[in-house]
Design a protein around this motif. Sequence first.
Motif, PDB file in Angstrom:
ATOM      1  N   ALA A   1       0.834  -1.201   0.000  1.00 29.27           N
ATOM      2  CA  ALA A   1       0.000   0.000   0.000  1.00 29.27           C
ATOM      3  C   ALA A   1       0.867   1.249   0.000  1.00 29.27           C
ATOM      4  N   ARG A   2       1.376   1.605  -1.161  1.00 25.33           N
ATOM      5  CA  ARG A   2       2.169   2.824  -1.315  1.00 25.33           C
ATOM      6  C   ARG A   2       1.536   3.698  -2.382  1.00 25.33           C
ATOM      7  N   VAL A   3       1.529   4.989  -2.133  1.00 29.62           N
ATOM      8  CA  VAL A   3       0.931   5.920  -3.086  1.00 29.62           C
ATOM      9  C   VAL A   3       1.732   5.955  -4.374  1.00 29.62           C
ATOM     10  N   ASN A   4       3.056   5.999  -4.279  1.00 31.05           N
ATOM     11  CA  ASN A   4       3.914   6.077  -5.470  1.00 31.05           C
ATOM     12  C   ASN A   4       4.461   4.697  -5.827  1.00 31.05           C
ATOM     13  N   HIS A   5       3.566   3.780  -6.158  1.00 36.03           N
ATOM     14  CA  HIS A   5       3.964   2.397  -6.428  1.00 36.03           C
ATOM     15  C   HIS A   5       4.876   2.278  -7.638  1.00 36.03           C
ATOM     16  N   LEU A   6       4.812   3.226  -8.588  1.00 32.94           N
ATOM     17  CA  LEU A   6       5.646   3.141  -9.783  1.00 32.94           C
ATOM     18  C   LEU A   6       7.130   3.227  -9.451  1.00 32.94           C
ATOM     19  N   SER A   7       7.461   3.793  -8.308  1.00 32.67           N
ATOM     20  CA  SER A   7       8.865   3.887  -7.932  1.00 32.67           C
ATOM     21  C   SER A   7       9.463   2.507  -7.675  1.00 32.67           C
ATOM     22  N   ASP A   8       8.642   1.545  -7.234  1.00 33.91           N
ATOM     23  CA  ASP A   8       9.135   0.178  -7.075  1.00 33.91           C
ATOM     24  C   ASP A   8       9.528  -0.410  -8.423  1.00 33.91           C
ATOM     25  N   VAL A   9       8.746  -0.098  -9.451  1.00 31.42           N
ATOM     26  CA  VAL A   9       9.063  -0.570 -10.794  1.00 31.42           C
ATOM     27  C   VAL A   9      10.373   0.040 -11.270  1.00 31.42           C
ATOM     28  N   SER A  10      10.598   1.317 -10.953  1.00 29.13           N
ATOM     29  CA  SER A  10      11.810   1.988 -11.430  1.00 29.13           C
ATOM     30  C   SER A  10      13.070   1.365 -10.847  1.00 29.13           C
ATOM     31  N   ARG A  11      13.004   0.775  -9.634  1.00 34.71           N
ATOM     32  CA  ARG A  11      14.163   0.108  -9.052  1.00 34.71           C
ATOM     33  C   ARG A  11      14.636  -1.027  -9.941  1.00 34.71           C
ATOM     34  N   VAL A  12      13.673  -1.808 -10.442  1.00 33.96           N
ATOM     35  CA  VAL A  12      14.024  -2.940 -11.288  1.00 33.96           C
ATOM     36  C   VAL A  12      14.502  -2.452 -12.651  1.00 33.96           C
ATOM     37  N   ASP A  13      13.823  -1.443 -13.202  1.00 32.97           N
ATOM     38  CA  ASP A  13      14.238  -0.889 -14.495  1.00 32.97           C
ATOM     39  C   ASP A  13      15.672  -0.372 -14.431  1.00 32.97           C
ATOM     40  N   LEU A  14      15.985   0.342 -13.356  1.00 32.56           N
ATOM     41  CA  LEU A  14      17.314   0.931 -13.232  1.00 32.56           C
ATOM     42  C   LEU A  14      18.374  -0.152 -13.043  1.00 32.56           C
ATOM     43  N   ALA A  15      18.026  -1.225 -12.337  1.00 30.03           N
ATOM     44  CA  ALA A  15      18.973  -2.326 -12.164  1.00 30.03           C
ATOM     45  C   ALA A  15      19.248  -3.027 -13.488  1.00 30.03           C
ATOM     46  N   ALA A  16      18.198  -3.187 -14.302  1.00 34.29           N
ATOM     47  CA  ALA A  16      18.367  -3.869 -15.586  1.00 34.29           C
ATOM     48  C   ALA A  16      19.015  -2.969 -16.626  1.00 34.29           C
TER      49      ALA A  16
END
Length: 684
Positions: free
Chosen positions: A55-70
């Motif tokens: 339950a996070r308001v800015n859930h897209l930031s979790d996606v960016s962690r994986v994008d940045l790692a890849a």
Amino acid sequence: MIDLSRSLVTAIFAGCASTVVAAPHEPADYPAEVSPAAQDTAAMRVSLKDVDVVARVNHLSDVSRVDLAANPVKSSQEILRSVPGLFIAQHAGGGKAEQMFLRGFDLDHGTDINVSVDGMPVNMVSHAHGQGYADLHFLQPEVIEKIDFDKGSYDMTKGDLATAGYVAFKTRDRMPNEVGVEIGMHDYQRYRASMSLINNRSESMYFSGAFLTDNGFFDSPQHFKRLNAMAKYTKWNSTSRFNIILSHFNSSWNASGQIPERAVDNGMIGWFGSLDASEGGSTSRTNLQFLHHVDLSDGTIVNSEFYLSYYTFNLFSDFTFQLNDPDNWDEINQKEKRMLGGGHVDLSNTFYVGDRMCRWAGGAGFRYDDIRDIALYHARKREIIGTYSLGDIGQSNLFGYAGMEINLGNWMINPSVRVDWFHFNYADKTAAEYTDPGVGQAFVSPKLNIIYNPSNTVQLYAKGGRGFHSNDARVVVVRDGKDVIPETWGADLGIHWKPVPTVMLNAACWYLYMNQEFVYVGDEAVVEPSGKSRRIGLDVGLRWEFLKNFYFQADYTYSNARMTEEPSGADYIPLAPVNTLLAGLTYKTDRFSAGVHCRWLGNRPANEDYSLTAKGYCITDINASYTIGKLTFGAAVENLFDVKWREAQFATETMIPGDDAPVTDICFTPGTPFALRGFVSYRF
């Protein structure tokens, strides 16, 4: 050398520890690992399996962690492309801030997107070239650790300009000892180095620098040069940490500018030609930041920040050629110097209602821009021959915000409110008599986010809120304080779904309304009404680790943008993106990585009745790298298929040699042709 560096840092910064103010950070626990190389390895192993749907308001930031790692950011131009659905265009030789597009907005250079680095605003309000001008070229891609972003105006901590969304970058606290060289076509060269001066459990300090030179692919060499330098010191203890950051960049360039398509069609110039090769400019920015995080004994978390910047800007452009002055042509010079200072303090804590944990948060801050000799001149071959406008601006912004996250089992409700107060002063140095009326206005932004998590794999959410972007101080003064702060109202309905550990999907339907506003057109020193508008759209994203070491990502967006007070057929918003698609496939191991990425921007209206079209494009880039011990080498290709495309496009009324009368057609900047670059780096 390390002992000497430690003594130097202690001498300079010891007195600052108790007074440092700063931006939000991660928890202040001692770092478990002090090796930058080990941190890099851990970061690159982040995968979808590590991301929970919470339950996070800015859930897209979790996606960016994986994008940045890849796909680590490899260039200044790629920094903003890391945001799903965000497109950029360069149309002034590489040194000017990119034009941006998101959620049905032609964002210009940052008018409706809030950009920050370690809490320091990047956007320049009341800028010589355009409101919210966001030049990110001072940020070296190698120092980026985290990218936080979200779309819409639903975050109480993001105020001015955060209508389409925000992007917040965090820099690394540790850097390796490393040198690197990148060489490419069109006389492209980039040299960089980073050095860890202090690196232990409780302290770190590093320096990172880069120098870039590039003649570009245009017929007229752009002689582009950029210098970047950054030093960052971090001090940890058991309950707090603080950072001190000093950075500087400057660049200079020539530009081929925007060219009328008829000049290419009739053979007057080639695809990469120019009608006025004297375009170009120079800019610089120096930043000092203090950041502090502390965990108090009662559980309260305090994050504070202070920043100070000195900025210069000097740009020569020619958009209309012989339209206004057939003899001298229409080159303009936009120029300014400014000091920018500000800071804020955030507090948060948790409490319980029964057995439900809830969280409250609040903060307050300020920003002041002191802009001197902000000017629009008439120029001929970079020589000033007339003055259209010249003055000084003082612009203040005081703000405060408060909100709660109320946990109701599977539901999380997040109401919040933000209050901003602005004051504008403009002293017109071309006026016969001195006047500096000063105008102030307050603005209240309520927001509400509701999140429902029926399981740890699904999140449904509804977001709504009021946002705004401040107007240029010259607009406020000219209109005697009317329409100081144009408002927006927006809403999102979406889903964040992880059906299996290796797949993540997200989708959102959204709506955005903007009321009447008046925009200061920096290229002409006039105030232009734009009326009310509404935008509706759909965002869809997919992340998939379908095989070992393979990572697929795709983001599609659809936007429908219209003026609401114009008749049907004449209500299009020029340059507003309609369809976009970003897709990429990456293969990555500890030593080897390779990727292919495509970006597609569909056709869109170039004017209000869609009689002129800004043509779409699809560009494919590839890259690969391999590490042997301490040595890494690789290559990257931009525009693999050598597509002939138009990066920036505008419907502009111009006159050029051979015209009997003004003509309105598409003026464009050609996009990068096939370009190969190779690089090598060494860690020691």
